[in-house]
Design an enzyme around this catalytic site. Structure first.
Site, PDB file in Angstrom:
ATOM      1  N   ARG A 184     -15.327 -15.692 -10.093  1.00  0.00           N
ATOM      2  CA  ARG A 184     -14.818 -14.327 -10.259  1.00  0.00           C
ATOM      3  C   ARG A 184     -15.956 -13.306 -10.355  1.00  0.00           C
ATOM      4  O   ARG A 184     -15.882 -12.219  -9.795  1.00  0.00           O
ATOM      5  CB  ARG A 184     -13.952 -14.255 -11.513  1.00  0.00           C
ATOM      6  CG  ARG A 184     -13.288 -12.916 -11.709  1.00  0.00           C
ATOM      7  CD  ARG A 184     -12.627 -12.824 -13.078  1.00  0.00           C
ATOM      8  NE  ARG A 184     -11.648 -13.860 -13.291  1.00  0.00           N
ATOM      9  CZ  ARG A 184     -10.389 -13.798 -12.873  1.00  0.00           C
ATOM     10  NH1 ARG A 184      -9.954 -12.738 -12.239  1.00  0.00           N
ATOM     11  NH2 ARG A 184      -9.561 -14.789 -13.106  1.00  0.00           N
ATOM     12  N   ASN A 205      -4.782   2.214 -13.296  1.00  0.00           N
ATOM     13  CA  ASN A 205      -3.836   1.234 -12.748  1.00  0.00           C
ATOM     14  C   ASN A 205      -2.432   1.808 -12.838  1.00  0.00           C
ATOM     15  O   ASN A 205      -2.146   2.638 -13.693  1.00  0.00           O
ATOM     16  CB  ASN A 205      -3.902  -0.074 -13.544  1.00  0.00           C
ATOM     17  CG  ASN A 205      -2.955  -1.132 -13.007  1.00  0.00           C
ATOM     18  OD1 ASN A 205      -2.864  -1.347 -11.791  1.00  0.00           O
ATOM     19  ND2 ASN A 205      -2.213  -1.792 -13.876  1.00  0.00           N
ATOM     20  N   MET A 246      -3.924  -7.408  -6.822  1.00  0.00           N
ATOM     21  CA  MET A 246      -3.411  -8.592  -7.524  1.00  0.00           C
ATOM     22  C   MET A 246      -4.518  -9.522  -8.030  1.00  0.00           C
ATOM     23  O   MET A 246      -4.355 -10.737  -8.024  1.00  0.00           O
ATOM     24  CB  MET A 246      -2.451  -9.362  -6.607  1.00  0.00           C
ATOM     25  CG  MET A 246      -1.238  -8.552  -6.174  1.00  0.00           C
ATOM     26  SD  MET A 246      -0.275  -7.940  -7.568  1.00  0.00           S
ATOM     27  CE  MET A 246       0.542  -9.439  -8.066  1.00  0.00           C
ATOM     28  N   GLY A 276       0.782  -1.234   0.000  1.00  0.00           N
ATOM     29  CA  GLY A 276       0.000   0.000   0.000  1.00  0.00           C
ATOM     30  C   GLY A 276       0.815   1.286   0.000  1.00  0.00           C
ATOM     31  O   GLY A 276       0.319   2.331   0.433  1.00  0.00           O
ATOM     32  N   VAL A 314      -4.579  -7.421 -19.666  1.00  0.00           N
ATOM     33  CA  VAL A 314      -3.776  -7.086 -18.487  1.00  0.00           C
ATOM     34  C   VAL A 314      -2.700  -6.048 -18.835  1.00  0.00           C
ATOM     35  O   VAL A 314      -2.011  -6.171 -19.850  1.00  0.00           O
ATOM     36  CB  VAL A 314      -3.128  -8.372 -17.913  1.00  0.00           C
ATOM     37  CG1 VAL A 314      -2.117  -8.033 -16.818  1.00  0.00           C
ATOM     38  CG2 VAL A 314      -4.206  -9.299 -17.364  1.00  0.00           C
ATOM     39  N   HIS A 361       1.598   0.481 -13.206  1.00  0.00           N
ATOM     40  CA  HIS A 361       2.425  -0.681 -13.514  1.00  0.00           C
ATOM     41  C   HIS A 361       3.887  -0.250 -13.503  1.00  0.00           C
ATOM     42  O   HIS A 361       4.217   0.813 -14.042  1.00  0.00           O
ATOM     43  CB  HIS A 361       2.038  -1.249 -14.884  1.00  0.00           C
ATOM     44  CG  HIS A 361       2.817  -2.474 -15.241  1.00  0.00           C
ATOM     45  ND1 HIS A 361       2.576  -3.699 -14.651  1.00  0.00           N
ATOM     46  CD2 HIS A 361       3.861  -2.655 -16.078  1.00  0.00           C
ATOM     47  CE1 HIS A 361       3.434  -4.585 -15.131  1.00  0.00           C
ATOM     48  NE2 HIS A 361       4.232  -3.973 -15.985  1.00  0.00           N
ATOM     49  N   GLU A 367       9.754   5.127  -6.271  1.00  0.00           N
ATOM     50  CA  GLU A 367       9.742   6.583  -6.006  1.00  0.00           C
ATOM     51  C   GLU A 367       9.032   7.323  -7.132  1.00  0.00           C
ATOM     52  O   GLU A 367       8.279   8.273  -6.894  1.00  0.00           O
ATOM     53  CB  GLU A 367      11.173   7.116  -5.896  1.00  0.00           C
ATOM     54  CG  GLU A 367      11.839   6.817  -4.586  1.00  0.00           C
ATOM     55  CD  GLU A 367      13.263   7.363  -4.558  1.00  0.00           C
ATOM     56  OE1 GLU A 367      13.485   8.478  -5.081  1.00  0.00           O
ATOM     57  OE2 GLU A 367      14.141   6.666  -4.034  1.00  0.00           O
ATOM     58  N   ALA A 368       9.296   6.894  -8.354  1.00  0.00           N
ATOM     59  CA  ALA A 368       8.610   7.516  -9.499  1.00  0.00           C
ATOM     60  C   ALA A 368       7.101   7.257  -9.420  1.00  0.00           C
ATOM     61  O   ALA A 368       6.284   8.144  -9.690  1.00  0.00           O
ATOM     62  CB  ALA A 368       9.179   6.975 -10.808  1.00  0.00           C
ATOM     63  N   ASN A 417       1.703   3.032  -2.678  1.00  0.00           N
ATOM     64  CA  ASN A 417       1.033   3.951  -3.606  1.00  0.00           C
ATOM     65  C   ASN A 417      -0.249   4.509  -2.988  1.00  0.00           C
ATOM     66  O   ASN A 417      -0.572   5.681  -3.178  1.00  0.00           O
ATOM     67  CB  ASN A 417       0.731   3.246  -4.935  1.00  0.00           C
ATOM     68  CG  ASN A 417       1.948   3.229  -5.836  1.00  0.00           C
ATOM     69  OD1 ASN A 417       2.347   4.260  -6.375  1.00  0.00           O
ATOM     70  ND2 ASN A 417       2.566   2.057  -5.958  1.00  0.00           N
TER      71      ASN A 417
HETATM   72  C1  GRF Z   1       3.777  -1.296  -7.348  1.00  0.00           C
HETATM   73  O1  GRF Z   1       5.084  -1.501  -7.832  1.00  0.00           O
HETATM   74  C2  GRF Z   1       2.815  -1.196  -8.487  1.00  0.00           C
HETATM   75  O2  GRF Z   1       3.359  -0.593  -9.623  1.00  0.00           O
HETATM   76  C3  GRF Z   1       2.485  -2.640  -8.774  1.00  0.00           C
HETATM   77  O3  GRF Z   1       2.440  -3.246  -7.508  1.00  0.00           O
HETATM   78  C4  GRF Z   1       3.257  -2.518  -6.597  1.00  0.00           C
HETATM   79  C5  GRF Z   1       2.389  -2.135  -5.443  1.00  0.00           C
HETATM   80  O4  GRF Z   1       3.136  -1.529  -4.420  1.00  0.00           O
HETATM   81  N1  GRF Z   1       1.279  -2.752  -9.528  1.00  0.00           N
HETATM   82  P1  GRF Z   1       2.386  -0.826  -3.210  1.00  0.00           P
HETATM   83  O5  GRF Z   1       1.442  -1.856  -2.629  1.00  0.00           O
HETATM   84  O6  GRF Z   1       1.658   0.359  -3.753  1.00  0.00           O
HETATM   85  O7  GRF Z   1       3.467  -0.446  -2.261  1.00  0.00           O
END
Ligand code: GRF
Length: 224
Positions: A74, A116, A99, A21, A153, A118, A181-182, A23
């Protein structure tokens, strides 16, 4: 103290997580600013043990656990997810380390309102184990992508990308840390652009209004 006027028109965003978490934490911090175009109104985790739930609780954000293992199929899981999002009157959904693959029923229902992040410069390296594969391919730059979600995906119109240079001694872990960080800067920017109506999809691509591109040329390695 009365809430700032802007808050009345803020878009209500939900963040879907499965783990750490970080992000989510970056989005919560950015949306705490009084001029933010979005508020994080809800966090949903499909895993009861996701560490990220603590960020939501610490910030006083509503947090729900919808454990996918409780659902036989699902579509039942996704219908439950959708019902909770609607009950909280959510406008925008941010996947942040969530996930579970979402079906076209869900992605179409939330089309152009579902984001999303990535950890690669899409369309390169979709899927898992991204940093190991990027290093294996010998790329000189990597980074992250925030995009609108489609049923395929890690595909969909790109909103924001952030670039980092790959170093000769990088491991998947060191590269992941720099890309992360980015991510923490790109995701709040992308959400702000979408929530304020300055980013939208036209002819399969994202159009940006009032956003300027950086100038310059990056070469890796640095020329002598
Ligand atoms: C991040 O690297 C994101 O790009 C990927 O899963 C990771 C999640 O990290 N989809 P966090 O749970 O936000 O720390």
């Amino acid at each position: 103290m009365t809430a700032p006027e802007a808050s009345a028109s803020r878009r209500r965003a939900a963040v879907l997580i499965s783990g750490r978490g970080s992000n989510l934490a970056a989005l919560i911090d950015a949306c705490a600013r009084p001029d933010a175009a979005a508020e994080i109104a809800l966090v949903i985790s499909n895993r009861p043990d996701a560490a990220g739930i603590a960020h939501a609780r610490a910030a006083g954000v509503a947090a729900e656990i919808i454990d996918h293992r409780r659902f036989g199929a699902r579509d039942l899981f996704e219908r439950s997810l959708n019902a909770v999002l609607e009950a909280h009157e959510i406008d925008l959904v941010c996947l942040a380390g969530f996930m579970r693959v979402l079906s076209s029923w869900f992605t179409e229902r939330w089309r152009d309102r579902l984001l999303n992040i990535h950890p690669s410069l899409l369309p390169a390296f979709p899927g898992l184990d991204t940093h190991r594969r990027a290093l294996g391919a010998g790329v000189r730059f990597s980074g992250c992508t925030v995009h609108f979600v489609r049923a395929e995906v890690d595909a969909g119109p790109i909103i924001v990308q952030g670039v980092v240079a790959v170093r000769p001694d990088d491991t998947p872990e060191t590269l992941a840390a720099r890309v992360l960080e980015a991510e923490h800067r790109c995701y709040p920017l992308a959400l702000a652009l979408v929530a304020s109506g300055r980013a939208w999809v036209q002819d399969g691509k994202v159009v940006l209004e009032g956003a300027s591109a950086p100038s310059g040329l990056w070469i890796n390695p640095l020329p002598d």
